[in-house]
Design an enzyme around this catalytic site. Structure first.
Site, mmCIF file in Angstrom:
data_model
loop_
_atom_site.group_PDB
_atom_site.id
_atom_site.type_symbol
_atom_site.label_atom_id
_atom_site.label_comp_id
_atom_site.label_asym_id
_atom_site.label_seq_id
_atom_site.Cartn_x
_atom_site.Cartn_y
_atom_site.Cartn_z
ATOM 1 C CE LYS A 106 -4.508 0.725 0.367
ATOM 2 N NZ LYS A 106 -5.532 -0.308 0.074
HETATM 3 N N1 GLU Z 1 -7.321 0.004 -3.087
HETATM 4 C C1 GLU Z 1 -8.081 -1.170 -3.351
HETATM 5 C C2 GLU Z 1 -8.097 -2.081 -2.151
HETATM 6 O O1 GLU Z 1 -7.922 -1.644 -1.041
HETATM 7 C C3 GLU Z 1 -7.654 -1.862 -4.638
HETATM 8 C C4 GLU Z 1 -6.236 -2.345 -4.658
HETATM 9 C C5 GLU Z 1 -5.793 -2.846 -6.025
HETATM 10 O O2 GLU Z 1 -6.590 -2.949 -6.931
HETATM 11 O O3 GLU Z 1 -4.606 -3.143 -6.124
HETATM 12 O O4 GLU Z 1 -8.367 -3.244 -2.250
#
Ligand code: GLU
Length: 419
Positions: A106
């Site tokens: 993240k």
């Molecule tokens: N931000 C989204 C999540 O928390 C999508 C992450 C992604 O598609 O890599 O799952």
């Protein structure tokens, strides 16, 4: 996040319990208690008035055991290292529980993007991308949208990375605009996945959506599209909210109209009105007498101070980490069924995976194929979690962690510890 709450500690507490329930020794999973890599960067931005402002940014790679690291980037004033670490770990569990070949990561920048002009936002995004560039890439770590980031931001990330490489690298990021390698259905995928997981639960409970009421906290991509798709399936959306307001109408809010309003009003539903609509507080929304509560905002929303007031019988977590571990204990004694974030909101990363595969193949799938496969992956994961929930007699969150942890630990054992 505010106060004492540490989302990473919250993640560890659930992880330790899942490991203990699986009969794992500390040695089996000790490597998963700390992220593989944590990067803190300064992001200088020349503002429109000529001043240079420096923002703090992060990219945390929790695990690459099952594949390239994967996870979104958020722009938010409360983003910090502990939050990003927790979100990265949740991505590892999310990808494992739905069994797609990724690890977890993240990113975040501590910034209020509403205070930036579009040019400032573009410069911020490009400089942040340049700062994390050494650790991202299609085989290394693949960012995506999250809170306050969208397809346009992904386009800037893709372009910045590609300029450094000297050729187009669409697979470095997912959630891109269609024109540069984005996938059909990606924008709607998280909300659609939340809707599927709610329907999967209702199937187990032999109930129909007709007449069921839902309160939605958060009206960003996940909350608004999730609410709209639920409404199309026959649910009554009795309440919606965002950071500025909360709105209630017992016999249902017109979600399409509210979305159209937000589109024209800085993405906020503040001031939206229709006959019979009343303004309530966020605390009132969380305690409404509805069937389903759909938190789709930030972490730590349902906590030890307000969990006892929840009257919904089902919580479907569109946000990451909206419910604390202490709140989970309270909800369990009240008999509230929680479809956990790592399962409920996995639709986004599932279609991100489809997008990345399409980029590698340089081939575009049609939308029905994508949505049908999303439904299949969500259903298979839900069934696997449900089985553990029944056989181990644990709530769905614990069951989801157990399924995920078992997968990651198995992969870890096969690979071994280097050197
Ligand atoms: N931000 C989204 C999540 O928390 C999508 C992450 C992604 O598609 O890599 O799952």
């Amino acid at each position: 996040m505010a106060g004492q709450y540490n989302p990473y500690q919250n993640m560890l507490d659930v992880l330790d319990e899942a490991a203990q329930k699986l009969g794992l020794t500390k040695n089996d999973y000790v490597t998963l208690r700390t992220p593989e890599r944590e990067l803190i960067v300064s992001v200088p931005v020349v503002m429109d008035d000529g001043r240079t402002e420096v923002f703090e940014g992060y990219r945390v790679q929790h695990s690459s055991t099952r594949g390239p690291c994967k996870g979104g980037i958020r722009f938010h004033p409360s983003a910090d290292l502990n939050e990003v670490k927790a979100l990265a770990a949740w991505m590892t569990w999310k990808c494992a529980v739905v069994n797609i070949p990724y690890g977890g990561a993240k990113g975040g920048v501590k910034v209020d993007p509403a205070k930036l002009t579009r040019d400032e936002l573009r410069r911020l995004t490009r400089r942040y991308t340049a700062m994390i560039l050494p650790i991202i890439g299609p085989e290394k770590d693949v960012p995506a949208p999250d809170v306050n980031t969208d397809a346009n931001v992904m386009a800037w990330i893709m372009d910045t990375f590609s300029m450094f490489k000297g050729y187009a690298v669409p697979a470095v990021v997912t959630g891109k605009p269609l024109e540069i390698g984005g996938s059909l259905g990606r924008k709607e995928a998280t909300g659609r996945g939340v809707m599927f997981s709610l329907l999967n639960l209702l199937e187990k409970l032999v109930r129909s959506p007709r007449g069921m009421t839902v309160a939605v906290q958060g009206f960003g991509n996940v909350g608004s599209i999730g609410a709209q798709l639920m409404q199309e399936k026959g649910f009554t959306i009795a309440a919606i909210s965002d950071a500025h307001t909360a709105l209630y109408k017992q016999d249902g809010i017109d979600i399409r109209a509210a979305m159209a309003y937000a589109e024209k009003n800085n993405r906020s539903i503040k001031g939206y009105s229709e006959p019979g609509l009343t303004v309530i507080s966020n605390a009132e929304l969380l305690a409404l007498d509805v069937d389903v509560l759909f938190p789709a905002a930030l972490e730590n929303q349902i906590n030890k101070d307000n969990a006892a007031a929840v009257r919904a019988r089902i919580i479907v977590e569109g946000a990451n980490g909206p419910t604390t571990k202490e709140a989970d204990e309270i909800l369990k004694t009240k008999g509230v069924v929680v479809i956990p974030d790592i399962l409920a909101n996995a639709g986004g990363v599932i279609v991100s995976y489809f997008e990345w595969v399409q980029n590698q193949e340089s081939f575009m799938w049609d939308e029905d194929y994508i949505n049908n496969n999303l439904e299949k992956v969500m259903k298979r994961a839900f069934d696997e979690v449900w089985r553990v929930h029944e056989t181990a007699g644990v709530p769905l969150r614990m069951a989801a962690y157990m399924v995920a942890l078992e997968r990651v630990v198995k992969a870890k054992k096969l690979r071994g510890v280097f050197p």
